[in-house]
Design an enzyme around this catalytic site. Structure first.
Site, PDB file in Angstrom:
ATOM      1  N   HIS A 222       5.205  39.849 148.619  1.00  0.00           N
ATOM      2  CA  HIS A 222       5.384  38.569 149.307  1.00  0.00           C
ATOM      3  C   HIS A 222       5.010  37.385 148.414  1.00  0.00           C
ATOM      4  O   HIS A 222       5.017  36.238 148.850  1.00  0.00           O
ATOM      5  CB  HIS A 222       4.514  38.574 150.573  1.00  0.00           C
ATOM      6  N   LYS A 224       5.081  34.431 145.495  1.00  0.00           N
ATOM      7  CA  LYS A 224       6.065  33.456 145.010  1.00  0.00           C
ATOM      8  C   LYS A 224       5.491  32.794 143.763  1.00  0.00           C
ATOM      9  O   LYS A 224       4.647  31.909 143.838  1.00  0.00           O
ATOM     10  CB  LYS A 224       6.368  32.390 146.070  1.00  0.00           C
ATOM     11  N   ASP A 229       7.465  28.942 129.954  1.00  0.00           N
ATOM     12  CA  ASP A 229       7.088  28.496 128.597  1.00  0.00           C
ATOM     13  C   ASP A 229       5.597  28.197 128.412  1.00  0.00           C
ATOM     14  O   ASP A 229       5.249  27.311 127.612  1.00  0.00           O
ATOM     15  CB  ASP A 229       7.870  27.229 128.231  1.00  0.00           C
ATOM     16  N   HIS A 407       6.369  26.699 157.934  1.00  0.00           N
ATOM     17  CA  HIS A 407       6.217  27.902 157.111  1.00  0.00           C
ATOM     18  C   HIS A 407       5.089  27.757 156.092  1.00  0.00           C
ATOM     19  O   HIS A 407       4.846  28.674 155.297  1.00  0.00           O
ATOM     20  CB  HIS A 407       7.539  28.213 156.394  1.00  0.00           C
ATOM     21  N   LYS A 409       1.493  27.713 154.261  1.00  0.00           N
ATOM     22  CA  LYS A 409       0.300  28.566 154.339  1.00  0.00           C
ATOM     23  C   LYS A 409      -0.831  27.820 153.633  1.00  0.00           C
ATOM     24  O   LYS A 409      -1.081  27.999 152.444  1.00  0.00           O
ATOM     25  CB  LYS A 409       0.529  29.912 153.670  1.00  0.00           C
ATOM     26  N   ASP A 414     -13.392  20.775 155.007  1.00  0.00           N
ATOM     27  CA  ASP A 414     -14.283  19.636 154.722  1.00  0.00           C
ATOM     28  C   ASP A 414     -13.659  18.631 153.754  1.00  0.00           C
ATOM     29  O   ASP A 414     -14.392  17.919 153.031  1.00  0.00           O
ATOM     30  CB  ASP A 414     -15.623  20.122 154.157  1.00  0.00           C
TER      31      ASP A 414
END
Length: 489
Positions: A222, A224, A229, A407, A409, A414
């Site tokens: 899952h 990403k 370079d 979507h 996450k 604080d």
């Protein structure tokens, strides 16, 4: 008794015996064990088909391959950590709060994740802008492009993405793509051949020579990650496909959060990609671990910090006994003195996380959780509604995002520490998927994420006792039933 009655009794006895044997042969937590027993016993025969699809663990061979790369990756991380410690203080004194100190030590001990300073971070919440930046960086690539996504669709954006990689491969740039077969349905080997024919390398994470007999829903890649370079890296929630740039009417506007990073952290992303790539390919196609001695030169840009952001890249997955990201979330929540703001498309926490959230709310901490107001997976959506109601009754402010699909996450605590990555607030991300998050120790970045949350609140409604009381019995039944399956959703 009739013959049919005897046959039914025999089938039920054999089914129950088989269910107990099947579930107990693998070590699981109690809630997952009972959930699978419920499925296998009350859905005779059909339940076993579902178990073959979603219940089996990782094979010993695959675990050995992951473990081998984990050990190699740890050595690279240790080298990176020693190099970073020699060059820099881990955290600026003003941000080195007790909570930050405890969290960095935890990740260093459990995930071998060094704190890497001197990073510039740019936040993206809009898919069009994120991919415009990514495509510009790919266009500028001169040496290599490493890509790892859960989802790469064969659609308009996916083809645009692939064509750009083909162009760079033809120019002699090393192009490596790692994708998840379940998340990238439609991106067939034939579709990828256009890239491999010009020298690009494409691998499906843990692809099998026997996809029918070895196919499983769980243990998906899952993550990403994009690294280009030794100069720029990307991490966050966006995948590659038309829906992520708001081109699918079903979802409307796609609201996500992604990071573009220039600085030392890209070496941690590079090591993480290398570990995943080497665990998937044959020995002749492996990438050598090489920790550079000089960090990349910073570049200023609109929306970026001044190049002083410390970051830890933390990965977790079913290959490790410790659920690093989940426990990191828990430490963040329990360390809060003022606020905990969370955004996630799914809210299916386990008891540990629930207790942390409820305890924080009951201690006067401003706990807010934002979830979508539309489903993309029916059972998970109903389970999310169940836990949203439960937490709202305990004093957590639950916001339902209405301007499309939420979507992102993200976690902000604080206004000082933040997390952005691929891990949702659910059991699947905590223990069944391979995930990666960036934990950020920068008040400016955390403050920006808090401002984004407040802007999203204007597109959301608060879950109130009146709304909960108005829910129908049928809706509550669907929520309760989905909650029973939450350990395996």
């Amino acid at each position: 008794m009739s013959l049919i009655t005897w046959l039914i009794i025999i089938i039920l006895v054999l089914n129950t015996t088989g269910a107990i044997f099947t579930v107990l042969r693998e070590v699981r937590d109690i809630s997952t064990t009972w959930a699978w027993l419920l499925v296998l016993i009350f859905l005779p025969i059909i339940g076993f088909g579902f178990y073959l699809f979603a219940g089996r663990g990782l094979s010993t061979k695959k675990l050995r391959r992951i473990q081998r790369e984990y050990e190699s990756g740890v050595k690279a991380f240790v080298s990176l950590q020693k190099h970073e410690n020699a060059r820099n203080k881990l955290l600026p004194p003003t941000d080195y709060t007790p909570a930050a100190k405890a969290l960095t030590a935890f990740f260093l001990n459990t995930a071998q994740a060094p704190v890497l300073a001197h990073n510039q971070v740019q936040l993206y919440t809009d898919g069009e802008k994120k991919f415009a930046a990514l495509f510009r960086d790919i266009e500028s690539a001169k040496h290599y492009i490493y890509v790892e996504y859960y989802t790469i669709y064969n659609d308009e954006l996916g083809n645009q993405f692939q064509q750009l990689l083909i162009k760079k491969a033809k120019q002699g740039v090393t192009v490596k793509v790692l994708y998840d077969a379940w998340g990238s349905m439609g991106a067939s080997a034939k579709w990828w051949r256009r890239l491999t024919d010009v020298g690009g390398q494409v691998e499906s994470y843990f692809s099998s020579k026997h996809p029918i007999t070895d196919f499983r829903l769980n243990y998906r890649d899952h993550r990403k990650i994009v690294v280009i370079d030794d100069h720029v890296g990307y991490i966050g929630g966006f995948n590659v496909g038309d829906q992520y740039v708001s081109r699918k009417p079903k979802f409307g506007y796609w609201r996500d959060t992604h990071l573009r990073i220039i600085g030392n952290t890209i070496y941690a992303l590079k090591i993480r990609f290398t570990m995943d790539w080497n665990a998937t390919v044959g020995e002749k196609d492996e990438i050598a671990y090489n920790v550079e001695q000089d960090s990349p030169e910073g570049q200023s840009g609109e929306g970026m910090t001044a190049g002083s952001t410390p970051i830890q890249i933390v990965a977790s997955g079913p290959d490790r006994p410790t659920q690093q990201i989940k426990l990191g979330y828990t430490k963040l929540i329990t360390s809060a003195t003022k606020s905990v703001w969370i955004q996630s498309p799914y809210l299916v926490p386990d008891d540990t996380v629930i207790d942390a959230l409820v305890s924080a709310a009951m201690s006067g901490i401003d706990v807010r959780i934002m979830i979508p107001d539309m489903p993309d997976h029916p059972f998970i959506f109903r389970a999310t509604q169940y836990y949203a109601t439960y937490l709202a009754r305990a004093g957590v402010k639950i916001y339902h995002y209405q301007h499309g699909f939420m979507h992102a996450k993200t976690v902000v605590v604080d206004d000082a520490i933040a997390s952005v990555g691929s891990a949702n607030f659910d059991i699947r991300s905590f223990k069944l998927n391979f995930e990666v998050n960036a934990f950020i120790y920068d008040r400016k970045v955390a403050g920006t994420l808090a401002e984004i949350f407040e802007a999203d609140m204007k597109q959301s409604y608060l879950l109130t006792p009146a709304i909960i009381a108005s829910q129908s019995r049928w809706l509550r039944f669907k929520q309760d039933f989905s909650r029973l399956l939450s350990p395996i959703l």
